[in-house]
Write a protein that holds these residues in place. Structure first.
Motif, mmCIF file in Angstrom:
data_model
loop_
_atom_site.group_PDB
_atom_site.id
_atom_site.type_symbol
_atom_site.label_atom_id
_atom_site.label_comp_id
_atom_site.label_asym_id
_atom_site.label_seq_id
_atom_site.Cartn_x
_atom_site.Cartn_y
_atom_site.Cartn_z
ATOM 1 N N GLU A 28 0.831 -1.215 0.000
ATOM 2 C CA GLU A 28 0.000 0.000 0.000
ATOM 3 C C GLU A 28 0.861 1.259 0.000
ATOM 4 O OE1 GLU A 28 -2.895 0.147 3.161
ATOM 5 O OE2 GLU A 28 -3.503 -1.924 2.766
ATOM 6 N N LEU A 29 1.885 1.272 0.856
ATOM 7 C CA LEU A 29 2.774 2.433 0.919
ATOM 8 C C LEU A 29 3.514 2.652 -0.398
ATOM 9 C CD1 LEU A 29 4.325 2.157 4.488
ATOM 10 C CD2 LEU A 29 2.901 4.004 3.619
ATOM 11 N N SER A 30 3.917 1.557 -1.035
ATOM 12 C CA SER A 30 4.647 1.703 -2.295
ATOM 13 C C SER A 30 3.734 2.221 -3.397
ATOM 14 C CB SER A 30 5.288 0.381 -2.714
ATOM 15 O OG SER A 30 4.325 -0.554 -3.088
ATOM 16 N N THR A 31 2.447 1.921 -3.315
ATOM 17 C CA THR A 31 1.491 2.419 -4.306
ATOM 18 C C THR A 31 1.207 3.902 -4.085
ATOM 19 O OG1 THR A 31 0.465 0.241 -4.441
ATOM 20 C CG2 THR A 31 -0.812 2.080 -5.265
ATOM 21 N N SER A 32 1.030 4.270 -2.819
ATOM 22 C CA SER A 32 0.703 5.670 -2.520
ATOM 23 C C SER A 32 1.925 6.590 -2.580
ATOM 24 C CB SER A 32 0.031 5.786 -1.159
ATOM 25 O OG SER A 32 0.903 5.370 -0.135
ATOM 26 N N SER A 33 3.100 6.042 -2.351
ATOM 27 C CA SER A 33 4.340 6.835 -2.393
ATOM 28 C C SER A 33 5.428 6.047 -3.125
ATOM 29 C CB SER A 33 4.815 7.158 -0.984
ATOM 30 O OG SER A 33 3.849 7.837 -0.255
ATOM 31 N N PRO A 34 5.359 5.994 -4.462
ATOM 32 C CA PRO A 34 6.312 5.169 -5.212
ATOM 33 C C PRO A 34 7.771 5.594 -5.030
ATOM 34 C CG PRO A 34 4.773 6.292 -6.695
ATOM 35 C CD PRO A 34 4.406 6.663 -5.311
ATOM 36 N N ASP A 35 8.004 6.832 -4.666
ATOM 37 C CA ASP A 35 9.369 7.288 -4.481
ATOM 38 C C ASP A 35 10.033 6.670 -3.246
ATOM 39 O OD1 ASP A 35 7.359 8.880 -3.233
ATOM 40 O OD2 ASP A 35 8.891 10.342 -2.657
ATOM 41 N N LEU A 36 9.260 6.099 -2.341
ATOM 42 C CA LEU A 36 9.821 5.441 -1.164
ATOM 43 C C LEU A 36 10.455 4.085 -1.497
ATOM 44 C CD1 LEU A 36 7.143 6.142 1.598
ATOM 45 C CD2 LEU A 36 9.365 7.237 1.300
ATOM 46 N N ARG A 37 10.081 3.524 -2.622
ATOM 47 C CA ARG A 37 10.617 2.224 -3.076
ATOM 48 C C ARG A 37 10.470 1.136 -2.008
ATOM 49 N NH1 ARG A 37 16.238 3.518 -5.872
ATOM 50 N NH2 ARG A 37 16.593 1.539 -4.875
ATOM 51 N N LEU A 38 9.265 0.990 -1.525
ATOM 52 C CA LEU A 38 8.967 -0.010 -0.501
ATOM 53 C C LEU A 38 8.262 -1.243 -1.055
ATOM 54 C CD1 LEU A 38 7.712 2.288 2.399
ATOM 55 C CD2 LEU A 38 9.885 1.084 2.259
ATOM 56 N N HIS A 39 8.094 -1.296 -2.364
ATOM 57 C CA HIS A 39 7.362 -2.423 -2.937
ATOM 58 C C HIS A 39 8.033 -3.744 -2.529
ATOM 59 C CE1 HIS A 39 4.662 -4.509 -5.572
ATOM 60 N NE2 HIS A 39 5.690 -5.178 -6.073
ATOM 61 N N PRO A 40 7.275 -4.623 -1.900
ATOM 62 C CA PRO A 40 7.865 -5.893 -1.456
ATOM 63 C C PRO A 40 8.217 -6.793 -2.648
ATOM 64 C CG PRO A 40 5.527 -5.791 -0.892
ATOM 65 C CD PRO A 40 5.883 -4.486 -1.508
ATOM 66 N N ASP A 41 9.478 -7.170 -2.723
ATOM 67 C CA ASP A 41 9.914 -8.049 -3.809
ATOM 68 C C ASP A 41 9.721 -9.514 -3.395
ATOM 69 O OD1 ASP A 41 11.966 -8.618 -2.044
ATOM 70 O OD2 ASP A 41 13.556 -7.762 -3.276
ATOM 71 N N GLY A 42 10.215 -10.410 -4.218
ATOM 72 C CA GLY A 42 10.039 -11.837 -3.950
ATOM 73 C C GLY A 42 10.662 -12.286 -2.644
ATOM 74 N N ARG A 43 11.779 -11.673 -2.282
ATOM 75 C CA ARG A 43 12.439 -12.062 -1.025
ATOM 76 C C ARG A 43 11.573 -11.691 0.173
ATOM 77 N NH1 ARG A 43 17.822 -8.926 -1.825
ATOM 78 N NH2 ARG A 43 16.194 -7.482 -2.444
ATOM 79 N N VAL A 44 10.957 -10.520 0.119
ATOM 80 C CA VAL A 44 10.092 -10.102 1.228
ATOM 81 C C VAL A 44 8.835 -10.964 1.251
ATOM 82 C CG1 VAL A 44 8.705 -8.206 2.159
ATOM 83 C CG2 VAL A 44 10.985 -7.756 1.254
ATOM 84 N N ARG A 45 8.256 -11.198 0.094
ATOM 85 C CA ARG A 45 7.040 -12.022 0.033
ATOM 86 C C ARG A 45 7.309 -13.466 0.447
ATOM 87 N NH1 ARG A 45 2.828 -9.318 -2.075
ATOM 88 N NH2 ARG A 45 3.262 -7.463 -3.291
ATOM 89 N N ALA A 46 8.529 -13.941 0.242
ATOM 90 C CA ALA A 46 8.885 -15.304 0.646
ATOM 91 C C ALA A 46 8.929 -15.444 2.167
ATOM 92 C CB ALA A 46 10.221 -15.699 0.034
#
Length: 150
Positions: A28-46
């Protein structure tokens, strides 16, 4: 993401849910603030796979300890009365059956998380995304080991 790591490694039954909750918050944070670069990648989702695996191990370890203790008590009761061993044996069989079901459920959850990761990876590839989708081999190992303990 230390909070996700903590919930992943705790072995508590709330761990997998809390990991998913925090991954959702990051998304949600990465969608609302893309400049924060918080999108969870595969390692986080794992981390959700690890959380299910740790919960499974915690159940197995606790049950193993409990069954060992009850077996010792059953053996002591069998020395004094022959009926004691049968009762404890029946209880141990019921406990093992419930544990086996829980263990299978946890292994299935690990597999569901892995399938979700593959689905996300496939979606990114089809969309022609240039972002790397990182996934460590430990996610596969945790899922495989969960089935081994099921």
């Amino acid at each position: 993401h230390p909070i996700i790591a903590a919930w992943s490694h705790c072995g508590d039954e709330r761990g997998p849910g809390r990991v998913q909750e925090w991954i959702g918050r990051l998304a949600e944070l990465s969608t609302s603030s893309p400049d924060l670069r918080l999108h969870p990648d595969g390692r986080v989702r794992a981390a959700s796979i690890l959380a299910w695996r740790k919960y499974q191990r915690n159940l197995l370890d606790a049950s193993s300890s409990e069954v060992h203790h009850e077996t010792l008590n059953g053996a002591q009761n069998a020395i004094s009365t022959t009926s004691g061993l049968g009762v404890n044996g029946d209880h141990n069989t019921q406990a093992f059956s419930g544990l086996s079901k829980d263990s299978m459920t946890n292994a299935k959850q690990c597999m569901d998380c892995l399938e979700s990761l593959f689905s996300e990876w496939h979606s990114q590839n089809e969309a022609g995304s240039n972002s790397a989708f990182l996934l460590e081999g430990s996610a596969f190992a945790h899922a495989i080991n969960a089935w081994g303990d099921a």
